[in-house]
Design a protein around this motif. Structure first.
Motif, PDB file in Angstrom:
ATOM      1  N   PRO A 105       0.829  -1.214   0.000  1.00 30.71           N
ATOM      2  CA  PRO A 105       0.000   0.000   0.000  1.00 30.71           C
ATOM      3  C   PRO A 105       0.856   1.254   0.000  1.00 30.71           C
ATOM      4  N   VAL A 106       0.413   2.273  -0.734  1.00 35.13           N
ATOM      5  CA  VAL A 106       1.156   3.528  -0.833  1.00 35.13           C
ATOM      6  C   VAL A 106       1.384   4.142   0.543  1.00 35.13           C
ATOM      7  N   THR A 107       0.381   4.060   1.427  1.00 38.49           N
ATOM      8  CA  THR A 107       0.524   4.647   2.760  1.00 38.49           C
ATOM      9  C   THR A 107       1.639   3.990   3.555  1.00 38.49           C
ATOM     10  N   LEU A 108       1.871   2.701   3.302  1.00 39.39           N
ATOM     11  CA  LEU A 108       2.960   2.013   3.986  1.00 39.39           C
ATOM     12  C   LEU A 108       4.295   2.338   3.332  1.00 39.39           C
ATOM     13  N   GLN A 109       4.329   2.391   2.025  1.00 38.79           N
ATOM     14  CA  GLN A 109       5.570   2.699   1.325  1.00 38.79           C
ATOM     15  C   GLN A 109       6.142   4.050   1.743  1.00 38.79           C
ATOM     16  N   SER A 110       5.253   5.012   2.014  1.00 30.74           N
ATOM     17  CA  SER A 110       5.712   6.348   2.371  1.00 30.74           C
ATOM     18  C   SER A 110       6.493   6.372   3.670  1.00 30.74           C
ATOM     19  N   LYS A 111       6.330   5.330   4.483  1.00 36.39           N
ATOM     20  CA  LYS A 111       7.021   5.280   5.771  1.00 36.39           C
ATOM     21  C   LYS A 111       8.294   4.438   5.733  1.00 36.39           C
ATOM     22  N   LEU A 112       8.406   3.577   4.755  1.00 37.53           N
ATOM     23  CA  LEU A 112       9.436   2.557   4.840  1.00 37.53           C
ATOM     24  C   LEU A 112      10.844   3.062   4.565  1.00 37.53           C
ATOM     25  N   ALA A 113      11.002   4.040   3.660  1.00 40.36           N
ATOM     26  CA  ALA A 113      12.342   4.536   3.399  1.00 40.36           C
ATOM     27  C   ALA A 113      12.961   5.137   4.663  1.00 40.36           C
ATOM     28  N   ALA A 114      12.108   5.698   5.526  1.00 37.54           N
ATOM     29  CA  ALA A 114      12.623   6.254   6.778  1.00 37.54           C
ATOM     30  C   ALA A 114      13.204   5.164   7.673  1.00 37.54           C
ATOM     31  N   ARG A 115      12.829   3.907   7.422  1.00 38.37           N
ATOM     32  CA  ARG A 115      13.388   2.804   8.214  1.00 38.37           C
ATOM     33  C   ARG A 115      14.886   2.665   7.979  1.00 38.37           C
ATOM     34  N   PHE A 116      15.367   3.205   6.856  1.00 39.46           N
ATOM     35  CA  PHE A 116      16.808   3.172   6.609  1.00 39.46           C
ATOM     36  C   PHE A 116      17.584   3.913   7.704  1.00 39.46           C
ATOM     37  N   ALA A 117      16.892   4.812   8.394  1.00 41.93           N
ATOM     38  CA  ALA A 117      17.558   5.542   9.477  1.00 41.93           C
ATOM     39  C   ALA A 117      17.971   4.617  10.605  1.00 41.93           C
ATOM     40  N   SER A 118      17.418   3.391  10.623  1.00 42.98           N
ATOM     41  CA  SER A 118      17.797   2.410  11.640  1.00 42.98           C
ATOM     42  C   SER A 118      19.195   1.847  11.398  1.00 42.98           C
ATOM     43  N   VAL A 119      19.742   2.070  10.190  1.00 50.01           N
ATOM     44  CA  VAL A 119      21.099   1.617   9.896  1.00 50.01           C
ATOM     45  C   VAL A 119      22.080   2.581  10.554  1.00 50.01           C
ATOM     46  N   LYS A 120      22.900   2.074  11.464  1.00 46.01           N
ATOM     47  CA  LYS A 120      23.838   2.898  12.231  1.00 46.01           C
ATOM     48  C   LYS A 120      25.261   2.378  12.002  1.00 46.01           C
ATOM     49  N   PRO A 121      25.977   2.906  11.001  1.00 48.48           N
ATOM     50  CA  PRO A 121      27.344   2.452  10.748  1.00 48.48           C
ATOM     51  C   PRO A 121      28.249   2.690  11.954  1.00 48.48           C
ATOM     52  N   LEU A 122      29.174   1.772  12.144  1.00 48.64           N
ATOM     53  CA  LEU A 122      30.063   1.866  13.299  1.00 48.64           C
ATOM     54  C   LEU A 122      31.024   3.047  13.204  1.00 48.64           C
ATOM     55  N   ASP A 123      31.295   3.532  11.973  1.00 50.47           N
ATOM     56  CA  ASP A 123      32.177   4.691  11.842  1.00 50.47           C
ATOM     57  C   ASP A 123      31.442   6.017  12.040  1.00 50.47           C
ATOM     58  N   GLY A 124      30.118   5.944  12.310  1.00 51.36           N
ATOM     59  CA  GLY A 124      29.338   7.146  12.590  1.00 51.36           C
ATOM     60  C   GLY A 124      28.984   7.970  11.372  1.00 51.36           C
ATOM     61  N   LYS A 125      29.324   7.500  10.156  1.00 49.41           N
ATOM     62  CA  LYS A 125      29.059   8.269   8.949  1.00 49.41           C
ATOM     63  C   LYS A 125      27.769   7.810   8.296  1.00 49.41           C
ATOM     64  N   LEU A 126      26.985   8.766   7.800  1.00 49.47           N
ATOM     65  CA  LEU A 126      25.703   8.449   7.175  1.00 49.47           C
ATOM     66  C   LEU A 126      25.918   7.696   5.873  1.00 49.47           C
ATOM     67  N   PRO A 127      25.199   6.586   5.657  1.00 49.87           N
ATOM     68  CA  PRO A 127      25.320   5.893   4.368  1.00 49.87           C
ATOM     69  C   PRO A 127      24.869   6.799   3.221  1.00 49.87           C
ATOM     70  N   PRO A 128      25.688   6.943   2.178  1.00 51.38           N
ATOM     71  CA  PRO A 128      25.306   7.795   1.049  1.00 51.38           C
ATOM     72  C   PRO A 128      24.389   7.059   0.085  1.00 51.38           C
ATOM     73  N   TYR A 129      23.144   7.463   0.053  1.00 52.71           N
ATOM     74  CA  TYR A 129      22.223   6.844  -0.899  1.00 52.71           C
ATOM     75  C   TYR A 129      21.261   7.875  -1.434  1.00 52.71           C
TER      76      TYR A 129
END
Length: 364
Positions: A337-361
């Motif tokens: 559903p579109v309403t769910l898709q709109s929230k899912l990309a924000a789940r990428f914020a759960s990725v926390k690299p150990l070097d503290g740098k934001l993943p470039p995407y």
């Protein structure tokens, strides 16, 4: 901080869908648009959605010059490989609990919805004509019904010439989310099946069965022998011209598997109503709802060593959200559903690299 510009060739519909992710994109505005001249992104796992993932990967490579490979090794192997960091992403039709995700340090993202279909090879029985209730299907898969001309099958199919063949069951040899989804449904509709077999990614089937690897192996084994019964994803039914069984759904209607039935199951579930991506799509209300509908997921590393390591796979998955709907239509699967898709990309914020740098995407 200014908002990152949206590339002009990104559909406006997709931009609206992923509006919640724009703050994340602004942080990555300086990232490269593509990850060319690098090794392929490797994925492995669920065979259920593998043909769609392969289609997405081919289109993404044309757009970004980043090759992506996906091996349909089964959900169990997908979970195992991503947990061991031997692939960039793992596919699974068996969602992990929050506790298991935390333990394995993974992020889980739903990607699409499809259906599992019981299929038969019965000479003389036209395609799509055989009707079974969930309870009768459970008895067949448990080995309690021995022949196809059994009186209980005949009573549901008046006028259908059922062959006097023994029932030969084909099951998955590998640890499979398709098997888990299928046995979850059978356990829900049949207390006897729940007690004797139960829901499992690698069930212990009573009696003598034939085992095959993956959805493609199941389809091949089914076509090779008369009297066989198997279960595969709906896209294999279409592609391989298999004889799919009609089932009686929760509304009491006889339904054949199809994208409209999957969409009906979504609409009548908490996946659509509440955005709960772990909500069951099995045996939902709705006149068209296909009873064995399920969501398929991708798993990625939640704590990569470097932010740059996570950028390529996140770019690929983000691109799938932006462009995947159009590529999914007609494949035998239904988009989220579109309403769910709109929230899912924000789940990428759960990725926390150990070097503290934001993943470039970035969406390409």
């Amino acid at each position: 901080m200014p908002t990152a510009p949206i590339p002009p060739h990104v559909p406006r519909r997709a931009v609206l869908r992923l509006g919640a992710a724009l703050p994340l994109l602004s942080l990555a505005a300086g990232a490269p648009r593509a990850f060319a001249q690098v090794a392929p992104l490797a994925g492995a796992g669920a065979s259920f959605p593998s043909l769609v993932y392969t289609r997405w990967a081919a289109a993404y490579e044309k757009s970004s010059n980043q090759p992506v490979s996906y091996k349909p090794t089964g959900s169990g192997d997908g979970i195992k490989q991503i947990s061991a960091h031997s692939v960039a992403f793992g596919g699974s039709d068996s969602p992990l609990t929050a506790e298991d995700l935390a333990k394995r340090k993974l992020v889980q993202i739903p990607m699409l919805v499809g259906g599992i279909v019981p299929v038969v090879n019965l000479p003389g029985v036209p395609e799509g004509r055989l009707q079974l209730t969930g309870e009768l299907l459970a008895d067949l898969m448990a080995g309690r019904i021995k022949t196809w001309h059994d009186a209980r099958i005949a009573a549901l199919n008046p006028g259908l010439a059922l062959p006097a063949l023994p029932v030969r069951r084909i099951v998955r040899a590998d640890k499979s989310g398709t098997s888990e989804g299928f046995t979850k449904y059978l356990s829900a509709v049949s207390p006897a099946f729940a007690q004797e077999v139960g829901a499992s990614a690698q069930p212990k089937w009573p009696g003598e069965v034939e085992a095959a690897e993956g959805n493609d192996g199941m389809a091949k084994a089914l076509k090779a022998a008369a009297g066989t019964l198997a279960y595969v994803s709906y896209d294999r039914v279409r592609r391989d011209k298999l004889n799919g069984v009609k089932l009686r759904n929760a509304a009491g209607q006889w339904v054949a598997a199809g994208e409209s039935g999957f969409r009906s199951a979504i609409a009548n579930s908490d996946l659509s109503r509440k955005g709960d991506d772990l909500a069951s799509l099995m045996d939902r209300e709705g006149l068209e709802s296909w009873p064995i509908t399920m969501t398929s997921f991708v798993l990625i590393d939640a704590a990569p060593a470097k932010g740059a390591d996570a950028g390529p796979v996140m770019s690929f998955l983000y691109w799938c959200f932006m462009h995947g709907d159009d590529l999914t239509r007609g494949t035998g699967f239904a988009p989220l559903p579109v309403t769910l898709q709109s929230k899912l990309a924000a789940r990428f914020a759960s990725v926390k690299p150990l070097d503290g740098k934001l993943p470039p995407y970035l969406g390409l």
